[in-house]
Write a protein that holds these residues in place. Structure first.
Motif, PDB file in Angstrom:
ATOM      1  N   VAL A 122      47.990  39.485  34.295  1.00 39.77           N
ATOM      2  CA  VAL A 122      47.039  39.500  35.671  1.00 39.77           C
ATOM      3  C   VAL A 122      47.812  39.912  36.837  1.00 39.77           C
ATOM      4  CG1 VAL A 122      45.200  38.220  34.846  1.00 39.77           C
ATOM      5  CG2 VAL A 122      47.333  37.077  35.627  1.00 39.77           C
ATOM      6  N   GLY A 123      49.397  39.869  36.476  1.00 34.93           N
ATOM      7  CA  GLY A 123      50.204  40.203  37.812  1.00 34.93           C
ATOM      8  C   GLY A 123      50.694  38.734  38.227  1.00 34.93           C
ATOM      9  N   ALA A 124      51.952  38.768  38.700  1.00 31.16           N
ATOM     10  CA  ALA A 124      52.663  37.472  39.373  1.00 31.16           C
ATOM     11  C   ALA A 124      51.813  37.117  40.508  1.00 31.16           C
ATOM     12  CB  ALA A 124      53.958  37.965  39.863  1.00 31.16           C
ATOM     13  N   ARG A 125      51.087  37.938  41.521  1.00 24.61           N
ATOM     14  CA  ARG A 125      50.449  37.301  42.576  1.00 24.61           C
ATOM     15  C   ARG A 125      49.302  36.277  42.185  1.00 24.61           C
ATOM     16  NH1 ARG A 125      51.040  39.645  47.375  1.00 24.61           N
ATOM     17  NH2 ARG A 125      49.025  38.848  48.183  1.00 24.61           N
ATOM     18  N   ALA A 126      48.799  36.358  40.949  1.00 30.49           N
ATOM     19  CA  ALA A 126      47.677  35.526  40.574  1.00 30.49           C
ATOM     20  C   ALA A 126      47.989  34.609  39.610  1.00 30.49           C
ATOM     21  CB  ALA A 126      46.597  36.504  39.900  1.00 30.49           C
TER      22      ALA A 126
END
Length: 330
Positions: free
Chosen positions: A272-276
């Motif tokens: 889901v990516g580091a931002r999430a």
């Protein structure tokens, strides 16, 4: 004649011995060596647990000195130069740190709202079952997921709600668009909360069932005689009986509010990516172990520990204000 006898008797004229308020003579304080000798069996049983906490919890706390050093593993703690608060300044200036803090607080709020009351609700439901055989069977089924590793839990959810999972294949077979929850940052908080509830709701239920087992059944009978229905008996008898346990668990949960899970987020961070998915635990891991910024990783861990200790202290004081014992007494 009585006064003369009293004058001749020195015992009668002496003042009475001091007694405690209850009328009993005050107890003498038992020396420490005597208490240790009398309770050596219990102390021996406690020794492995104390040794475990000393080795794996208290001794590693000495490593917090890394937060104030430009630590290099190949030269060790002694020769690594001190940098004061430089690591904290760099960490607080990092936008990724504040993003991890926001994600951590958001996930903690979701778990506090949806996961914390779930074990109590399940315990109330199971406690209402009449058949003891059904009750034991349900208990065994619901707490078994606690012993499954997060690797298997994530793989199981991938097979159910992933892009090639059971639900997606069912939707495709019926001409609908596929559903991929595992790689959608928007639904990631819901996914995380659902995984925690599925895995640990049964384990948290055990404490509440133990508290419910100590409730005097005559209270339910008296309430039923007075005309109280099932809901009123639950509200006026059951919930007050588990209020102390609930407050204690809430205090402990607030103290651990910044620890929302490491393995669970690490396994799904790339999807889901580091931002999430970046939380404080993964921030410490990536900066301290992966990127080699040991000082910043230790600083983040130290801030997390201090905030957790303050949360426990504040929540415990609040519990005392409401008349509850909390985790420890004043």
């Amino acid at each position: 004649m009585t006064s003369a006898a009293t004058a001749r008797s020195p015992r009668a004229a002496s003042p009475p011995e001091p007694r405690a308020e209850s009328g009993r003579p005050p107890l003498r304080r038992v020396p420490l060596r005597v208490r240790l000798r009398n309770n050596w069996v219990m102390l021996a049983l406690m020794a492995p647990g104390l040794l475990f906490f000393a080795v794996f919890f208290y001794v590693p706390m000495l490593g917090n000195i890394v937060a104030f050093q430009d630590y290099q593993p190949f030269i060790g703690f002694k020769d690594s130069p001190l940098v004061g608060l430089a690591n904290f300044q760099e960490m607080f200036a990092d936008p990724a740190f504040w993003e991890a803090v926001r994600n951590t607080l958001a996930f903690a709020a979701l778990q506090l709202i949806f996961f914390f009351p779930a074990p109590l609700a399940l315990a109330l439901l199971i406690n209402s079952l009449v058949s003891s055989r059904v009750k034991r069977f349900v208990q065994s089924v619901v707490y078994l997921p606690h012993f499954i590793s997060w690797v298997l839990v994530v793989a199981l959810f991938q097979q159910v709600v992933g892009g090639a999972g059971l639900i997606s294949n069912f939707l495709r077979d019926h001409g609908l668009s596929a559903l991929d929850v595992m790689t959608d940052p928007g639904t990631f908080p819901v996914l995380i909360t659902a995984q925690v509830i599925w895995k640990d709701i049964g384990w948290g239920m055990i404490i509440y069932l133990a508290a419910l087992a100590n409730v005097d059944q005559s209270l339910y009978e008296s309430a039923a005689v007075d005309g109280a229905g099932p809901w009123r008996r639950m509200w006026h008898v059951t919930l007050p009986a588990v209020r102390g346990v609930t407050i204690m668990l809430l205090v402990l949960r607030l103290g651990d509010v910044l620890s929302v899970g490491f393995e669970q987020f690490l396994l799904q961070r790339d999807a889901v990516g580091a931002r999430a998915a970046e939380v404080l635990d993964t921030y410490v891991y990536y900066h301290g172990v992966v990127y080699g910024d040991w000082g910043i990783g230790a600083a983040a861990g130290l801030v997390k520990g201090v905030v957790g200790a303050l949360m426990i202290w504040g929540a415990n004081r609040l519990a005392h204000a409401f008349g509850e014992q909390g985790v420890y007494s004043r």
